[in-house]
Structure formats: structure tokens, C-alpha cells
Design a protein around this motif. Structure first.
Motif, PDB file in Angstrom:
ATOM      1  N   THR A 197      18.632  -7.568  53.252  1.00  0.00           N
ATOM      2  CA  THR A 197      18.677  -6.305  53.980  1.00  0.00           C
ATOM      3  C   THR A 197      19.416  -5.239  53.182  1.00  0.00           C
ATOM      4  N   LEU A 198      20.522  -5.619  52.552  1.00  0.00           N
ATOM      5  CA  LEU A 198      21.282  -4.672  51.732  1.00  0.00           C
ATOM      6  C   LEU A 198      20.473  -4.218  50.524  1.00  0.00           C
ATOM      7  N   VAL A 199      19.762  -5.147  49.905  1.00  0.00           N
ATOM      8  CA  VAL A 199      18.936  -4.795  48.748  1.00  0.00           C
ATOM      9  C   VAL A 199      17.797  -3.871  49.160  1.00  0.00           C
ATOM     10  N   ALA A 200      17.205  -4.139  50.319  1.00  0.00           N
ATOM     11  CA  ALA A 200      16.137  -3.267  50.813  1.00  0.00           C
ATOM     12  C   ALA A 200      16.660  -1.854  51.042  1.00  0.00           C
ATOM     13  N   GLY A 201      17.886  -1.724  51.524  1.00  0.00           N
ATOM     14  CA  GLY A 201      18.487  -0.403  51.691  1.00  0.00           C
ATOM     15  C   GLY A 201      18.684   0.290  50.358  1.00  0.00           C
ATOM     16  N   TRP A 202      19.120  -0.468  49.354  1.00  0.00           N
ATOM     17  CA  TRP A 202      19.268   0.085  48.004  1.00  0.00           C
ATOM     18  C   TRP A 202      17.930   0.578  47.470  1.00  0.00           C
ATOM     19  N   ALA A 203      16.859  -0.147  47.757  1.00  0.00           N
ATOM     20  CA  ALA A 203      15.540   0.204  47.250  1.00  0.00           C
ATOM     21  C   ALA A 203      14.972   1.455  47.892  1.00  0.00           C
ATOM     22  N   ARG A 204      15.488   1.851  49.054  1.00  0.00           N
ATOM     23  CA  ARG A 204      14.944   3.025  49.743  1.00  0.00           C
ATOM     24  C   ARG A 204      15.146   4.306  48.953  1.00  0.00           C
ATOM     25  N   ASP A 205      16.151   4.348  48.073  1.00  0.00           N
ATOM     26  CA  ASP A 205      16.359   5.541  47.256  1.00  0.00           C
ATOM     27  C   ASP A 205      15.108   5.885  46.458  1.00  0.00           C
ATOM     28  N   GLY A 289       9.685  -1.484  45.960  1.00  0.00           N
ATOM     29  CA  GLY A 289       9.019  -1.998  47.143  1.00  0.00           C
ATOM     30  C   GLY A 289       9.066  -3.508  47.252  1.00  0.00           C
ATOM     31  N   LEU A 290       9.272  -4.190  46.128  1.00  0.00           N
ATOM     32  CA  LEU A 290       9.307  -5.650  46.134  1.00  0.00           C
ATOM     33  C   LEU A 290      10.723  -6.212  46.263  1.00  0.00           C
ATOM     34  N   ALA A 291      11.736  -5.365  46.103  1.00  0.00           N
ATOM     35  CA  ALA A 291      13.116  -5.861  46.026  1.00  0.00           C
ATOM     36  C   ALA A 291      13.535  -6.605  47.288  1.00  0.00           C
ATOM     37  N   GLY A 292      13.419  -5.953  48.440  1.00  0.00           N
ATOM     38  CA  GLY A 292      13.840  -6.580  49.688  1.00  0.00           C
ATOM     39  C   GLY A 292      13.015  -7.792  50.063  1.00  0.00           C
ATOM     40  N   PRO A 293      11.657  -7.688  50.056  1.00  0.00           N
ATOM     41  CA  PRO A 293      10.842  -8.858  50.420  1.00  0.00           C
ATOM     42  C   PRO A 293      11.073 -10.060  49.510  1.00  0.00           C
ATOM     43  N   VAL A 294      11.210  -9.820  48.207  1.00  0.00           N
ATOM     44  CA  VAL A 294      11.440 -10.947  47.294  1.00  0.00           C
ATOM     45  C   VAL A 294      12.801 -11.575  47.559  1.00  0.00           C
TER      46      VAL A 294
END
Length: 365
Positions: A197-205, A289-294
Motif C-alpha cells: 500500500t505504501l509503495v502504491a502511494g509512492w507510485a501515484r506521483d 503502475g506495476l509497483a503496488g500490484p507486484v
């Protein structure tokens, strides 16, 4: 019961934001489940069981052929109330309409100002606090009820012999031992999902095109990636400390040593750090786009490989591919040094790979 948690989050969202509201919904649902499930074991929960919506519909179990439609009425009313509050709050949340606006000017002393690391940490902190509080609450409950659990298990001779045979190096009759048996594996998967979840937030940038604007300033891609990734790890450290504080409080409640479980919770969090590193690396190399799901897939996949693979008696070389098997028994002070070091290497190495990958590819990739 799930709709109640969603309606609760929906009601809070206009006032505290989507991320914090989701955390409130998760924490409330988890707390209601624990209060209902452990009311017979933890005396303090018995008086609170009426507040748990899981207890309201305890007599309605359609899969077991037991039906009590009347018990669903309070759930429907609470859910409807939450939705109404959320709609009204959303309609009235114009600046100053529902919440008093702060006075004073902005300064670089704000947590979210002063660079990409502090901004990333500030944006991840609400998620970390919500996850840390929920996991810590669960650890506190397990620790506080560990003596009652152990006494109940000890009354079953077959279970006593089985646990002693399977875990010869773990004294499961202590709070730390019970935490290792009941809490550690659960904490691993929860911390892993929180890291995703934290990584997905980082990826939103990058997905939201905000990174295009940020890098228009004199900030290199490498510096932004390292600093914002450090913010993710800072939020993860905050989460781990909260979780550790919860298990320490639970151990202290039964007169056991609180330091060992606290350190054990910090050791378990290195698995989440490794998951974060893998997610960051994938985001930097192949697109955010792949950071959080992976990251989420790695966390769940490793847990399932360890849990289900052991039940299926898969070969050791396959089971050892899961990082969850290389932490040791940290709650009782037994650590797998090489495994923990490798997890930390994946965390730091993943951040380095992310910086290298983002520096070499186009932002639109």
C-alpha cells in the motif's frame, strides 16, 4: 458486516480524507472482529461485545443453515446512516464549510515540506499509522490473552504434545511463545500488504503526472527516487514501531518481558521492507503502475508458498524461496541473521535499482 466498515469509512472520508478514512474503516472492522471473537477469552472484551457489529448478526449463518434476518436490520441501519453522513459531508466540504481552516502562513517547517523525503513521509504517515494501530491492537490482544490460550491448550494433552513436537525451540506457554505461534505469521502478511500500500502511494506521483512537475524543478530523478523511497521506508518504520508497541503492551499485561516481542516485531518488519524494495525496483524499471500490484503479489505469494507449501509437503528448496521462512522465531529471540540481512539487502538494493531505472527511462513509460 463488510458494508458497515465501508459505510464507516465513507462517512469519515469527507472530513479526514480517503486514506485516513480507509484506515479507520479497516481498524474498526478489525477491532469489532477481535472483540467479538475473543470476548470469551479476554474478560475486558466481554463488556464491549455489544459494540461489535459482528456480534449483532452472530445468529445469522446462512452457510450453516441458520437464519436470523432480524439481526441484519441494525447492520442495514448503521450502514445507511454512514452513507447519509458521507453524502452530506461531501456536499458540505467546501473550504471552511465543515472544517475550520488553519490560520497562519506555510513554512518549510511543515512535515510535508522541505524536500521529497519529507513530503513522501508526510503522505505515507496516515496509512502507516492506520496499519500500525490495527496490527498493534491485534498483537496486544494476543499478548494479553496468551496466558489464557496457553492454559486452555495445556488442558488438551494431544495438543500439548503436538506443539512441543512441532516447535521444540519455542516455549509456547509464554506470551512471547504464543505471539510467535499466533501473531508472527499473521503480522508478516499484514505488514507485507501494508508495504504494498505504501509503495502504491509512492507510485501515484508518476501515475498522476505530478512527477513531471516535480522534476521540472532542479531535482534529479535519482535524488527524487532515493529521497521519496526513503520516505516510504520511514513510514514503514513508524508502522513497525506501532505494531511492536502493541505486542509489547500485550506481553506486559500478563507480566511477561515486553522487550523481546517488541524487537521481534521490528525483525518481522524487515520482510515488509524487502517487499517494498521489490515494488520500488519494479516501479523504477518498468513503470509505477506495476509497483503496488507486484509488491502485493510478492507479499501474498511468499506467504501462501510458505503456508500452503508446508501443508502440501513441497521440497525444501521450493519452500525456502519464501522470505517468510528466513526470519527465524523473532518473538522468542531466535533470529535468522542471513535471512534478515538478505531482506535488508533487497530493500536497499531495490531502492537503488529504482533510482537507476527511473534515471534511464522516459517518464511516460
Amino acid at each position: 458486516t463488510s458494508l458497515v466498515a465501508g459505510a464507516l469509512a465513507f462517512a469519515f472520508a469527507p472530513f479526514v480524507g480517503r486514506t485516513v478514512a480507509a484506515g479507520i474503516g479497516i481498524a474498526a472492522s478489525f477491532g469489532a472482529f477481535l472483540v467479538n471473537g475473543y470476548a470469551s477469552v479476554v474478560p475486558a472484551f466481554e463488556s464491549l461485545s455489544g459494540l461489535s457489529w459482528f456480534s449483532w448478526s452472530a445468529g445469522h449463518r446462512p452457510l450453516a443453515g441458520v437464519s436470523d434476518p432480524g439481526s441484519l436490520v441494525p447492520l442495514a441501519l448503521v450502514s445507511a446512516l454512514g452513507i447519509v453522513i458521507g453524502v452530506i459531508g461531501f456536499e458540505r466540504r467546501d473550504l471552511g464549510a465543515a472544517i475550520a481552516l488553519p490560520s497562519g502562513g506555510l513554512t518549510d517547517r511543515g512535515l510535508g515540506l522541505g524536500g521529497p523525503a519529507r513530503r513522501s513521509l508526510a503522505e505515507r504517515i496516515p496509512v502507516a499509522l492506520a496499519w500500525g494501530a490495527g496490527i498493534g491492537l491485534y498483537g496486544a490482544i494476543i499478548g494479553a490473552s496468551s496466558r489464557a490460550f496457553a492454559e486452555q491448550l495445556a488442558t488438551i494433552p494431544a495438543m500439548d504434545r503436538l506443539l512441543t513436537l512441532i516447535y521444540p525451540d519455542v516455549d509456547w506457554r509464554t506470551a512471547a511463545g504464543m505471539l510467535d505461534l499466533v501473531f508472527a505469521r499473521f503480522a508478516q502478511i499484514m505488514l507485507g500488504i501494508a508495504a504494498a500500500t505504501l509503495v502504491a502511494g509512492w507510485a501515484r506521483d508518476e501515475r498522476g503526472r505530478r512527477l513531471d512537475m516535480l522534476l521540472a524543478a532542479p531535482v534529479s530523478r535519482v535524488r527524487w527516487t532515493v529521497a521519496s523511497g526513503a520516505g516510504v521506508f520511514g513510514a514503514l518504520a513508524t508502522l513497525a514501531v506501532l505494531a511492536g508497541a502493541g505486542v509489547a503492551i500485550g506481553a506486559l499485561a500478563v507480566g511477561d518481558d515486553p522487550v523481546r516481542p517488541f524487537i521481534g516485531a521490528l525483525a518481522i518488519s524487515v520482510f515488509a521492507a524487502a517487499v517494498s524494495g521489490i515494488g520500488l525496483a519494479v516501479g523504477g524499471l518498468f513503470g509505477s503502475g506495476l509497483a503496488g500490484p507486484v509488491a502485493g503479489g510478492v507479499a501474498v505469494g511468499m506467504f501462501l508458498l510458505d503456508f500452503i507449501g508446508t501443508a502440501l509437503r513441497l521440497p525444501d528448496w521450493i519452500l525456502n524461496l519464501s522470505l517468510t521462512r528466513h526470519i527465524g522465531h523473532p518473538m522468542v529471540g531466535t533470529f535468522d541473521g542471513p535471512g534478515i540481512a538478505f531482506s535488508l539487502f533487497l530493500a536497499v538494493g531495490g531502492l537503488a535499482v529504482a533510482a537507476w531505472g527511473l534515471a534511464r527511462r522516459d517518464l511516460l513509460a
